[in-house]
Design an enzyme around this catalytic site. Structure first.
Site, PDB file in Angstrom:
ATOM      1  N   ASP A  22       0.849  -1.180   0.000  1.00 18.11           N
ATOM      2  CA  ASP A  22       0.000   0.000   0.000  1.00 18.11           C
ATOM      3  C   ASP A  22       0.892   1.239   0.000  1.00 18.11           C
ATOM      4  OD1 ASP A  22      -2.183   1.642   0.104  1.00 18.11           O
ATOM      5  OD2 ASP A  22      -2.765   1.143   2.162  1.00 18.11           O
ATOM      6  N   ASP A 116      -2.834   2.462  -6.101  1.00 12.46           N
ATOM      7  CA  ASP A 116      -1.812   2.535  -5.057  1.00 12.46           C
ATOM      8  C   ASP A 116      -1.746   1.331  -4.129  1.00 12.46           C
ATOM      9  OD1 ASP A 116      -4.238   3.032  -3.867  1.00 12.46           O
ATOM     10  OD2 ASP A 116      -3.523   4.670  -2.601  1.00 12.46           O
ATOM     11  N   GLU A 117      -2.440   0.247  -4.449  1.00  7.88           N
ATOM     12  CA  GLU A 117      -2.322  -0.936  -3.596  1.00  7.88           C
ATOM     13  C   GLU A 117      -2.579  -2.213  -4.396  1.00  7.88           C
ATOM     14  OE1 GLU A 117      -5.260  -1.646  -0.512  1.00  7.88           O
ATOM     15  OE2 GLU A 117      -6.595  -0.174  -1.419  1.00  7.88           O
TER      16      GLU A 117
END
Length: 369
Positions: A22, A116-117
């Site tokens: 993350d 983003d993860e």
């Protein structure tokens, strides 16, 4: 949240090695990286206008309680020195691809959740690194070296615990939850902290006297199924540290959507139809670029008092053109007119997607405009 694939846990799954990566305050960190004047200052990515919404907040801003999805006026009230920056989604997407390429050096089994993860299954990693924690460290170091950005990681034997672990040492840290510690880690956790349990479900659980993982564990499977339907078994097993879901490479997108909040509430059909067209353009451009086609068109309407309604129509064959998408969306709008209240937001989405000639499909993504 996916329901578990089976009602009984598979003991062999405790040998899996799963990492949840993350990025830390991703959008805001990119802006601080690219503009030295923003470093060390409270930054919000999003619109600063009265109807604006915070898309991401830097850690300096989070100290004041600023968070994503917060109204910009509220964020500014809580942090008077807050600096608003317009989002640059093409930049974020390019960096996300850089990060994805780093993941691919270690495993082909990558399940992106957003820009983003992502989950990574490194049970058998491409570089032959024995310990998953070392794989995570190697990935984080390379992300930092190539992008200048920090990432946090959670390492465990299943997706649920890996997700929890990645929050445990944020920012710029990592944490391991081993099979021996899985059940104990969950037992004192408030149900509101469980990934997959939202505010409404959390409130329902509290009303039933369920406040922690241990409280869920004390319930029977029959009780959980009776009160929470098909999700009951999932909650029952994760309270015991059990999650059989596989990391799904090439995850199939379920829908693609775009929406817009207006600076002035709308009341007329013509004004709403005009605002829908750029949203339709954006959705269709994505369909063209990915080869996605869908059968279900959904219109989303948020009124001035924040009440939300949705209206959908499914067709036997895939929506094959931008004009067809517009015709269906406008028809959904027309049949609801006149609305009883003024409208502050409209959205349009296409679902029941299938990709023609390409099985490498990205995860679901809502496109801001």
């Amino acid at each position: 949240m996916d329901a578990p694939a089976q009602s009984q846990p598979d003991a062999g799954l405790s040998h899996r090695k799963i990492i949840h990566i993350d990025m830390d305050a991703f959008y805001a960190s990119v802006e601080q990286r690219d503009n030295p004047d923003l470093r060390g200052k409270p930054v919000a990515v999003g619109g600063s206008a009265e109807r604006g919404v915070v898309a991401a907040a830097s850690y300096e801003a989070r100290k004041f309680g600023v968070r994503s999805a917060m109204a910009s006026v509220t964020a500014k009230r809580q942090c008077p020195d807050l600096i608003f920056v317009k989002p640059r989604f093409e930049v974020y997407k390019a960096i996300s691809q850089q990060i994805r390429d780093i993941f691919a050096e270690h495993t082909p089994i990558i399940e992106p959740l957003s820009l983003d993860e992502a989950y990574l299954d490194v049970t058998e990693n491409l570089q032959g690194i024995p310990l998953a924690r070392d794989v995570a460290l190697r990935i984080r170091e390379k992300i930092k070296a190539e992008t200048g950005l920090n990432a946090s990681a959670g390492i465990s034997y299943n997706k649920f615990l890996a997700k929890l672990a990645s929050d445990h040492r944020k920012p710029n840290g990592q944490y391991v939850i081993s099979p021996e510690l899985g059940a104990a880690f969950v037992e004192s956790l408030p149900v509101g902290k469980f990934h997959g349990i939202g505010p409404a479900t959390s409130a329902k659980m509290n009303g039933l006297g369920i406040f922690t993982g241990m409280d869920i564990r004390n319930q029977t499977l029959e009780f959980m199924n009776a009160n929470f339907g098909k999700s009951g078994a999932y909650y029952y097993w994760i309270s015991r540290g059990v999650d059989d879901r596989a990391v799904r490479a090439n995850r199939i997108r379920k829908s693609i959507g775009a929406e817009n909040t207006f600076s002035v509430d709308l009341t007329t059909f013509d004004a709403m139809a005009a605002e829908l067209r750029p949203l339709i353009d954006k959705v269709w451009r994505h369909c063209e670029s990915t080869g996605n086609r869908g059968r279900t068109v959904t219109l989303k309407v948020k009124f001035f008092d924040f009440e939300i309604i949705t209206r959908s129509r499914s067709v036997p064959n895939f929506v094959s053109s931008r004009d067809d998408l517009e015709s269906l969306a406008i028809a959904l709008l027309l049949v609801e007119m006149p609305f009883p209240k003024s409208v502050r937001l409209l959205g349009v989405s296409l679902s029941s997607l299938q990709t023609h000639g390409n099985d490498d499909v990205e995860p679901q993504l809502d496109l801001p405009i």
